[in-house]
Enzyme design. Structure first.
Site, PDB file in Angstrom:
ATOM      1  N   LYS A   1       7.530  -1.670  -6.675  1.00 26.46           N
ATOM      2  CA  LYS A   1       7.523  -1.311  -8.098  1.00 26.46           C
ATOM      3  C   LYS A   1       7.173  -2.517  -8.950  1.00 26.46           C
ATOM      4  O   LYS A   1       6.343  -2.437  -9.833  1.00 26.46           O
ATOM      5  CB  LYS A   1       8.932  -0.786  -8.437  1.00 26.46           C
ATOM      6  CG  LYS A   1       9.033   0.166  -9.560  1.00 26.46           C
ATOM      7  CD  LYS A   1       8.791   1.611  -9.210  1.00 26.46           C
ATOM      8  CE  LYS A   1       7.681   1.830  -8.248  1.00 26.46           C
ATOM      9  NZ  LYS A   1       7.373   3.081  -7.783  1.00 26.46           N
TER      10      LYS A   1
ATOM     11  N   HIS B   1      13.466 -15.733  10.648  1.00 26.34           N
ATOM     12  CA  HIS B   1      12.471 -15.747  11.736  1.00 26.34           C
ATOM     13  C   HIS B   1      11.079 -16.089  11.229  1.00 26.34           C
ATOM     14  O   HIS B   1      10.094 -15.762  11.871  1.00 26.34           O
ATOM     15  CB  HIS B   1      12.478 -14.393  12.463  1.00 26.34           C
ATOM     16  CG  HIS B   1      13.796 -14.109  13.118  1.00 26.34           C
ATOM     17  ND1 HIS B   1      14.238 -14.793  14.219  1.00 26.34           N
ATOM     18  CD2 HIS B   1      14.782 -13.243  12.789  1.00 26.34           C
ATOM     19  CE1 HIS B   1      15.440 -14.351  14.558  1.00 26.34           C
ATOM     20  NE2 HIS B   1      15.798 -13.416  13.697  1.00 26.34           N
TER      21      HIS B   1
ATOM     22  N   ASN C   1     -14.896  15.547  -8.326  1.00 26.27           N
ATOM     23  CA  ASN C   1     -13.707  14.860  -7.840  1.00 26.27           C
ATOM     24  C   ASN C   1     -13.629  15.141  -6.347  1.00 26.27           C
ATOM     25  O   ASN C   1     -13.604  16.302  -5.950  1.00 26.27           O
ATOM     26  CB  ASN C   1     -12.463  15.405  -8.562  1.00 26.27           C
ATOM     27  CG  ASN C   1     -11.165  14.883  -7.955  1.00 26.27           C
ATOM     28  OD1 ASN C   1     -11.168  13.869  -7.265  1.00 26.27           O
ATOM     29  ND2 ASN C   1     -10.070  15.587  -8.213  1.00 26.27           N
ATOM     30  N   GLY C   2     -13.620  14.094  -5.543  1.00 28.79           N
ATOM     31  CA  GLY C   2     -13.552  14.281  -4.094  1.00 28.79           C
ATOM     32  C   GLY C   2     -14.523  13.339  -3.411  1.00 28.79           C
ATOM     33  O   GLY C   2     -15.051  12.409  -4.023  1.00 28.79           O
TER      34      GLY C   2
ATOM     35  N   GLU D   1       3.449  -3.786  -8.394  1.00 27.13           N
ATOM     36  CA  GLU D   1       2.323  -2.947  -8.829  1.00 27.13           C
ATOM     37  C   GLU D   1       2.132  -2.939 -10.342  1.00 27.13           C
ATOM     38  O   GLU D   1       1.024  -2.762 -10.812  1.00 27.13           O
ATOM     39  CB  GLU D   1       2.413  -1.523  -8.267  1.00 27.13           C
ATOM     40  CG  GLU D   1       3.513  -0.659  -8.819  1.00 27.13           C
ATOM     41  CD  GLU D   1       3.558   0.727  -8.181  1.00 27.13           C
ATOM     42  OE1 GLU D   1       2.511   1.303  -7.911  1.00 27.13           O
ATOM     43  OE2 GLU D   1       4.682   1.233  -7.982  1.00 27.13           O
TER      44      GLU D   1
ATOM     45  N   ARG E   1      -4.485   9.597 -13.847  1.00 28.01           N
ATOM     46  CA  ARG E   1      -4.917   9.714 -12.456  1.00 28.01           C
ATOM     47  C   ARG E   1      -5.557   8.414 -11.957  1.00 28.01           C
ATOM     48  O   ARG E   1      -5.692   8.217 -10.752  1.00 28.01           O
ATOM     49  CB  ARG E   1      -5.923  10.865 -12.307  1.00 28.01           C
ATOM     50  CG  ARG E   1      -5.319  12.237 -12.543  1.00 28.01           C
ATOM     51  CD  ARG E   1      -6.361  13.327 -12.508  1.00 28.01           C
ATOM     52  NE  ARG E   1      -6.911  13.563 -11.190  1.00 28.01           N
ATOM     53  CZ  ARG E   1      -6.388  14.366 -10.281  1.00 28.01           C
ATOM     54  NH1 ARG E   1      -5.296  15.027 -10.540  1.00 28.01           N
ATOM     55  NH2 ARG E   1      -6.951  14.534  -9.098  1.00 28.01           N
TER      56      ARG E   1
ATOM     57  N   GLU F   1      11.137  -0.580  -1.988  1.00 28.33           N
ATOM     58  CA  GLU F   1      10.693   0.131  -3.183  1.00 28.33           C
ATOM     59  C   GLU F   1      10.762  -0.791  -4.406  1.00 28.33           C
ATOM     60  O   GLU F   1       9.857  -0.793  -5.238  1.00 28.33           O
ATOM     61  CB  GLU F   1      11.555   1.389  -3.381  1.00 28.33           C
ATOM     62  CG  GLU F   1      11.268   2.202  -4.622  1.00 28.33           C
ATOM     63  CD  GLU F   1       9.832   2.714  -4.719  1.00 28.33           C
ATOM     64  OE1 GLU F   1       9.067   2.586  -3.748  1.00 28.33           O
ATOM     65  OE2 GLU F   1       9.478   3.215  -5.792  1.00 28.33           O
TER      66      GLU F   1
ATOM     67  N   CYS G   1     -10.331  10.366  -9.513  1.00 28.97           N
ATOM     68  CA  CYS G   1     -11.231  11.009 -10.471  1.00 28.97           C
ATOM     69  C   CYS G   1     -10.626  12.270 -11.087  1.00 28.97           C
ATOM     70  O   CYS G   1      -9.914  13.021 -10.433  1.00 28.97           O
ATOM     71  CB  CYS G   1     -12.530  11.400  -9.797  1.00 28.97           C
ATOM     72  SG  CYS G   1     -13.315  10.067  -8.922  1.00 28.97           S
TER      73      CYS G   1
ATOM     74  N   TRP H   1     -12.892   6.932 -10.478  1.00 33.48           N
ATOM     75  CA  TRP H   1     -12.252   5.822  -9.772  1.00 33.48           C
ATOM     76  C   TRP H   1     -13.212   5.456  -8.649  1.00 33.48           C
ATOM     77  O   TRP H   1     -13.431   6.263  -7.739  1.00 33.48           O
ATOM     78  CB  TRP H   1     -10.903   6.281  -9.226  1.00 33.48           C
ATOM     79  CG  TRP H   1     -10.009   5.175  -8.779  1.00 33.48           C
ATOM     80  CD1 TRP H   1      -9.159   4.434  -9.551  1.00 33.48           C
ATOM     81  CD2 TRP H   1      -9.835   4.693  -7.429  1.00 33.48           C
ATOM     82  NE1 TRP H   1      -8.486   3.526  -8.776  1.00 33.48           N
ATOM     83  CE2 TRP H   1      -8.879   3.659  -7.472  1.00 33.48           C
ATOM     84  CE3 TRP H   1     -10.387   5.028  -6.206  1.00 33.48           C
ATOM     85  CZ2 TRP H   1      -8.467   2.963  -6.345  1.00 33.48           C
ATOM     86  CZ3 TRP H   1      -9.988   4.334  -5.072  1.00 33.48           C
ATOM     87  CH2 TRP H   1      -9.035   3.310  -5.154  1.00 33.48           C
TER      88      TRP H   1
ATOM     89  N   LYS I   1      -3.196   7.477  -9.610  1.00 29.73           N
ATOM     90  CA  LYS I   1      -1.967   8.236  -9.380  1.00 29.73           C
ATOM     91  C   LYS I   1      -2.061   9.067  -8.100  1.00 29.73           C
ATOM     92  O   LYS I   1      -1.138   9.090  -7.309  1.00 29.73           O
ATOM     93  CB  LYS I   1      -1.698   9.142 -10.595  1.00 29.73           C
ATOM     94  CG  LYS I   1      -0.406   9.956 -10.504  1.00 29.73           C
ATOM     95  CD  LYS I   1       0.801   9.064 -10.626  1.00 29.73           C
ATOM     96  CE  LYS I   1       2.113   9.819 -10.513  1.00 29.73           C
ATOM     97  NZ  LYS I   1       3.217   8.886 -10.200  1.00 29.73           N
TER      98      LYS I   1
HETATM   99  C1  F6R Z   1       3.988   3.645  -6.109  1.00 31.15           C
HETATM  100  C2  F6R Z   1       3.362   4.939  -5.891  1.00 31.15           C
HETATM  101  C3  F6R Z   1       2.560   5.108  -4.653  1.00 31.15           C
HETATM  102  C4  F6R Z   1       2.730   6.527  -4.110  1.00 31.15           C
HETATM  103  C5  F6R Z   1       1.770   6.740  -2.929  1.00 31.15           C
HETATM  104  C6  F6R Z   1       1.920   8.131  -2.356  1.00 31.15           C
HETATM  105  O1  F6R Z   1       4.668   3.616  -7.323  1.00 31.15           O
HETATM  106  O2  F6R Z   1       3.450   5.821  -6.692  1.00 31.15           O
HETATM  107  O3  F6R Z   1       2.888   4.164  -3.695  1.00 31.15           O
HETATM  108  O4  F6R Z   1       4.054   6.716  -3.724  1.00 31.15           O
HETATM  109  O5  F6R Z   1       0.454   6.556  -3.361  1.00 31.15           O
HETATM  110  O6  F6R Z   1       1.620   9.105  -3.296  1.00 31.15           O
HETATM  111  P1  F6R Z   1       2.121  10.586  -3.131  1.00 31.15           P
HETATM  112  O7  F6R Z   1       3.606  10.575  -3.209  1.00 31.15           O
HETATM  113  O8  F6R Z   1       1.491  11.334  -4.263  1.00 31.15           O
HETATM  114  O9  F6R Z   1       1.639  11.051  -1.786  1.00 31.15           O
END
Ligand code: F6R
Length: 622
Positions: A499, A518, A102-103, A502, A27, A495, A2, A76, A617
């Site tokens: 990437k 396995h 927000n929270g 997502e 966000r 990673e 949010c 969100w 985010k």
């Molecule tokens: C993937 C991504 C997420 C963040 C995760 C942790 O592209 O961005 O997996 O890495 O949500 O977020 P932070 O680094 O803000 O704690």
């Protein structure tokens, strides 16, 4: 997650709120709304993209009137699905108070029961509606706005940043926060309020940070800040470090693309930051740079006292933790355990004396990481955070902090912050190895030199932007993609798989090459795409054998490898080569083609790579 905005003063309130919400889109959200001060409040809410809200606002005659105060929100969904009734702003039962939040209010259920006993009824499923009614309850009791807010502050458990308007007060915007970000901007005859400075940077860069448990009142010309004891606090404004340029896409199509391209610079900035600390003698010089312990706000002795390391993080930051583990164990010979922050608290953690707990986080707000960090502190551990956002909750909660220099990362999928986290991990490992006497001066010098060559090599890898296209075209229609690697290559493959999945919504999994046989190998069939990462000389032979195993079962194989690693090219549909570097740092180069692959596949499939569905985010809920 949010985002909140608020405005009071001279200006086009409605447009300022909508522009602020657009800046907070990154966000993550699934509904949005605004409230404008009028009698009664004018409110518009919409489910889905901000465009839906904008359409409704344009169609509303009431919204076209002039207003001098308002609040806005991107939600969100947590408590209750994404719907108009659950969207913010939320109005109190007697329509005297309206707020955005927000929270998460953790004790909302018991507060709701209390309010129901007082005759309150509720229209939504949200915790926020409980908060707005609690404020109204105290306000009707005390007939004093500030007193009511202080009473509510004592009752609420959890996290919140609120922007609040009262029917009684046409000229004052109120706000309060605990553990959720909130920042004030000062304009000409106006004040702005937002979760993030980017929301109002187009209007002002003069800011007032807001501390935990502070309550604020803002009017056209005045700001009053009160601490948790109710005393007024005098605070001077400062200038935001963030520039407008950093929050605009410029010539790029997407923030993700811009952020991938920024990597040579931000990795270099992170390396330099680790050498030059304010108020310290600059360590080393341009020809002979030296990393300083102080960059981690630690001393050499602090490093010497580390007997073990525990990394706690989520998502990509967790993957960066695996790279740190490999490099640190190899260079410093100090054992490193990497744990998902969301699991840490529930695994009955045992922390030894001398164990340093490192939390890695771009946002510094991630609720799981913050909760794990608090748990580690409770267990008596020393804590270091590797964080990108200055002054964020995780940074403030840690004993020591290292700030990655990625700058604001807007695209939901992390790229440049992850690369800076890798760099921070290398530097930490090098310093630990040095403090422990595990590497010679000569080795330290040569590894440091190699690290300073990385930004240039990352720059070379930017050519994958186009080079990756044929491979992206071949993969875009796949249902499943497998990523294989051993050791450090496995850490990077995790990673790469995250990437791609997502932002392209293709199911991708990464497997340690040796583990495939396995179980997972049973999934391989004719044409299954398998991407093998090959950067570790001493492991390459074994990894190639594993690739042969899947190839002979029909898999279509792709290689992303470091120069000098020999393969039979005809075994691979595509073969991408990154420049040579020290094997410990190879991940910083392998990740570039993987990032571009995800970006291009997402585009080819017609998605918006900056705003993948369902994702936020900053993940501020557990
Ligand atoms: C993937 C991504 C997420 C963040 C995760 C942790 O592209 O961005 O997996 O890495 O949500 O977020 P932070 O680094 O803000 O704690």
């Amino acid at each position: 997650m949010c985002g909140i905005v608020g405005f009071v003063g001279q200006g086009n309130t409605k447009d300022i709120l909508l522009a602020g919400l657009s800046r907070l889109e990154y966000r993550g959200y699934d509904s949005a709304g605004i409230a404008l001060y009028s009698q009664p409040f004018t409110m518009v809410k919409a489910v889905g993209k901000l465009e839906e809200l904008k359409k409704k606002v344009s169609a509303s005659k009431d919204c076209q009137l002039p207003y001098s105060m308002g609040i806005g929100h991107t939600r969100w969904a947590t408590h209750g699905k994404a719907s108009e009734k659950n969207a913010h702003p939320h109005l109190s039962m007697h329509k005297e108070v309206v707020l955005v939040h927000n929270g998460i209010i953790e004790n909302f259920a018991e507060l709701k029961t209390f309010l129901q006993e007082q005759g309150y009824s509720f229209y939504s499923d949200t915790d926020t509606e409980v908060a707005v009614n609690l404020i109204e309850y105290y306000y009707r009791k005390d007939k004093d706005i500030l007193k009511a807010l202080f009473s509510v502050q004592k009752e609420l458990k959890g996290s919140y940043a609120f922007a609040i308007m009262f029917q009684e007060d046409a000229k004052t915007l109120y706000a309060m926060r605990k553990d959720s970000p909130l920042i004030v901007g000062k304009g000409e005859n106006a004040f702005y309020l937002a979760s993030d400075v980017s929301a109002f940077l187009d209007y002002t860069n003069e800011i007032y940070p807001v501390e935990n448990r502070e309550i604020l009142s803002l009017s056209e010309k005045e700001i009053h800040i009160y601490n948790k004891n109710g005393e007024e606090v005098k605070r001077s404004s400062t200038i935001a470090e963030l520039s407008q340029r950093q929050i605009h896409k410029g010539e790029y199509l997407h923030f993700m693309e811009k952020e991938i391209f920024e990597q040579p610079k931000v990795v270099k900035d992170t390396l330099l930051y680790a050498c030059n600390q304010e108020n310290e003698e600059p360590a080393g010089n341009a020809e002979n740079p030296k990393f300083s312990y102080e960059a981690f706000s630690m001393t050499e002795k602090d490093f010497q006292e580390i007997s073990r390391v525990r990394v706690i993080a989520c998502g990509s930051a967790y993957h960066a933790g695996w790279v740190l583990k490999s490099v640190c164990e190899s260079l410093a010979r100090v054992p490193v355990q990497v744990e998902l922050a969301s699991e840490f608290r529930y695994n009955h953690p045992i922390l030894e004396k001398g164990e340093l707990v490192i939390s890695i986080s771009q946002s510094g707000e991630t609720a799981d990481t913050l909760a794990a960090l608090k748990e580690a502190k409770k267990l008596g551990a020393k804590t270091l955070s590797i964080v990108n956002v200055k002054g964020s909750a995780i940074a403030r909660e840690s004993d020591f902090v290292f700030y990655t220099q990625a700058g604001p990362e807007i695209a939901v999928a992390t790229t440049k912050a992850y690369s800076c986290q890798l760099a921070a991990g290398y530097i930490f490992s090098l310093l630990l190895a040095k403090a422990k006497g595990k590497i010679s001066k000569e080795e330290t010098r040569s590894l440091t030199e190699e690290l300073f060559l990385l930004p240039g090599k990352i720059q070379q890898c930017l050519s994958f932007d186009q080079e990756i296209l044929p491979m992206a075209k071949e993969l875009k229609d796949a249902d499943n993609i497998f990523f294989l690697g051993r050791g450090l290559d496995w850490a990077i493959s995790m990673e790469g798989a995250l990437k791609l999945k997502e932002i392209s919504y293709i199911h991708c999994e990464s497997y340690s090459s040796g583990e495939l046989k396995h179980g997972t190998i049973s999934l391989i069939e004719k044409g299954s795409p398998v991407i093998g990462l090959l950067s570790q000389e001493e492991l390459a032979g074994k990894s190639i054998s594993n690739i042969h195993e899947v190839r002979s079962r029909g898999a279509k194989c792709f290689a992303i490898r470091m120069e000098d690693i020999a393969i039979e090219e005809e075994d691979f549909a595509h073969n991408l080569i990154v420049p040579k570097t020290h094997p410990l740092f190879a991940g910083s180069l392998l990740v570039l083609p993987l990032q571009f692959l995800s970006y291009q596949v997402s585009l080819l499939k017609g998605f918006d790579p900056d705003k993948p569905r369902n994702l936020a985010k900053s993940v501020t809920v557990e």
